[in-house]
Design an enzyme around this catalytic site. Sequence first.
Site, mmCIF file in Angstrom:
data_model
loop_
_atom_site.group_PDB
_atom_site.id
_atom_site.type_symbol
_atom_site.label_atom_id
_atom_site.label_comp_id
_atom_site.label_asym_id
_atom_site.label_seq_id
_atom_site.Cartn_x
_atom_site.Cartn_y
_atom_site.Cartn_z
ATOM 1 N N SER A 1 -9.804 -0.843 7.070
ATOM 2 C CA SER A 1 -9.263 -0.671 5.715
ATOM 3 C C SER A 1 -8.579 -1.887 5.107
ATOM 4 O O SER A 1 -8.203 -1.852 3.940
ATOM 5 C CB SER A 1 -8.297 0.506 5.678
ATOM 6 O OG SER A 1 -9.034 1.686 5.625
ATOM 7 N N LYS B 1 0.856 -1.189 0.000
ATOM 8 C CA LYS B 1 0.000 0.000 0.000
ATOM 9 C C LYS B 1 0.892 1.239 0.000
ATOM 10 O O LYS B 1 1.968 1.225 0.629
ATOM 11 C CB LYS B 1 -0.891 -0.044 1.247
ATOM 12 C CG LYS B 1 -1.929 1.057 1.333
ATOM 13 C CD LYS B 1 -2.833 0.845 2.550
ATOM 14 C CE LYS B 1 -3.876 1.927 2.702
ATOM 15 N NZ LYS B 1 -4.780 1.696 3.858
ATOM 16 N N SER C 1 -9.697 1.688 3.006
ATOM 17 C CA SER C 1 -8.866 2.486 2.136
ATOM 18 C C SER C 1 -7.831 1.700 1.334
ATOM 19 O O SER C 1 -7.278 2.208 0.377
ATOM 20 C CB SER C 1 -8.128 3.527 2.974
ATOM 21 O OG SER C 1 -7.248 2.895 3.891
#
Length: 482
Positions: A173, A74, A149
Amino acid sequence: MSGVISRLSAMLKGGKISVKELIEAYISRIEAVNPLLNAYVYTTFEEALSKVDSMQKRIAEGASPLAGIPFALKDNICTAGIPTTCCSKILENFRPCYDATVWSKLKAQGAVLLGKTNMDEFAMGSTSESSFYGAPKNPVNTACVTGGSSGGSAAAVKAELAAFALGSDTGGSIRQPASFCGVVGFKPTYGAVSRYGLIAYASSLDQIGPFAQTVEDAAIVYDAIRGKDEHDMTSACGKAGATDLSCDVKNITVGVPEEFFSDGVDEEVKSAIEAAICLFERGGATIRRVHFPDLKTALSAYYVISCAEASSNLGRYDGIRYGYRAESYADIDEMIVKTRSTGFGAEVKRRIMLGTYVLSSGYYDAYYKKACLIRSRIRAAFRELFSGCDILITPASPTTAFHLGKTYSDSTQAYLADICTVPVNIAGLPAVSLPCGVSKDGLPIGMQIIADRMCDSTALACAHYFEREAAVSVPLSSEVAL
Ligand code: GLN
């Protein structure tokens, strides 16, 4: 289900495929599919290819199961010399000068980084649509969001653009995008994995964890990244040795907290989770219907605490130390104001303002202090539940993946959808999300298995049992199918 990692690792070790061939195969898949999915925002193909010869040697020496395995990070996990932007304009072109501990650990075990994945700006969101680089698309249905997210990481794993990926979970997330994309997502106990080098959103809630195709893969990655780190004072040792995935379901008591199945939860989601609970019952587990009356309060407390911490953590982006700086300004004050007002997106600014407000004198007691008290009550409620249950089963999200554009325009709607995941972060517990069914529209339904603090292996072992017994399969959209 045997995992992708062990399968690829066996192929590499048995000489059925070389590291170079494997990495090249993933690169061509990314080149073909990423323009549609927007899962990666930056790729590191050159660096990856430069590693293949040394990895090949390490495999011959019988290295770790991750040697030569391609993966993604990420874009809020620091990678020295490689852009790390949190998908925000304010960190555009930022290249950290140090590596996050999780990245150092994976590198040391020979895993090969393919790139950085798309996300909501500063990990604030539930759809990944607030990314500065545009939203990623769901590989199961490209008209839908990936969740957020960590949407890019979930999409990359589902579409086979990486064998596994790391994400971060402050309020869901990892688990919610895993649920929306039909993969396994694991949020470890707070502190089990070092946060050093994870760009902070809300430090008392943030935790790094894996996305994978199977629970076995998630456990391999978890074992590779966990452990005490002298750079993170909140990190903890955890149990020695590999995570044990064997599960004697007859000795398991499953708690089912009724409030998680209330009105806002889709009927299809409820029935898929109930069917999963029956499967545990048929296997001999004891099922207990329990209560978690503070569920709604947990959501309010989460948004107060996370915004308060974010307002403090994001104070450092002032145009001086990192990334973007406004172009024209009369003096330093104007430079800071202009940099922050044009560098941050709307959702990030909304949260900074909310956080500043709840911490301001006069409102601190009414909001922040109260949220902290609620936090203690939530921890106590979970302690009580785990005195009589080994795991809790709930939906990972009240619904399946939303259509692109649907919730982004309505923040409150998006906040409400986090209700199933945020209590876990507030109490610092481990929880795994895995597919337990498919809706009539073909979208995956995610189940959440929560365990007590430091009982990460219990959550994973129960998920492994379910995965093997239920054998749920979630097909990819024909546009991205292999
Ligand atoms: N959706 C939640 C939020 O918007 C969770 C985010 C996260 O876990 N990083 O804050």
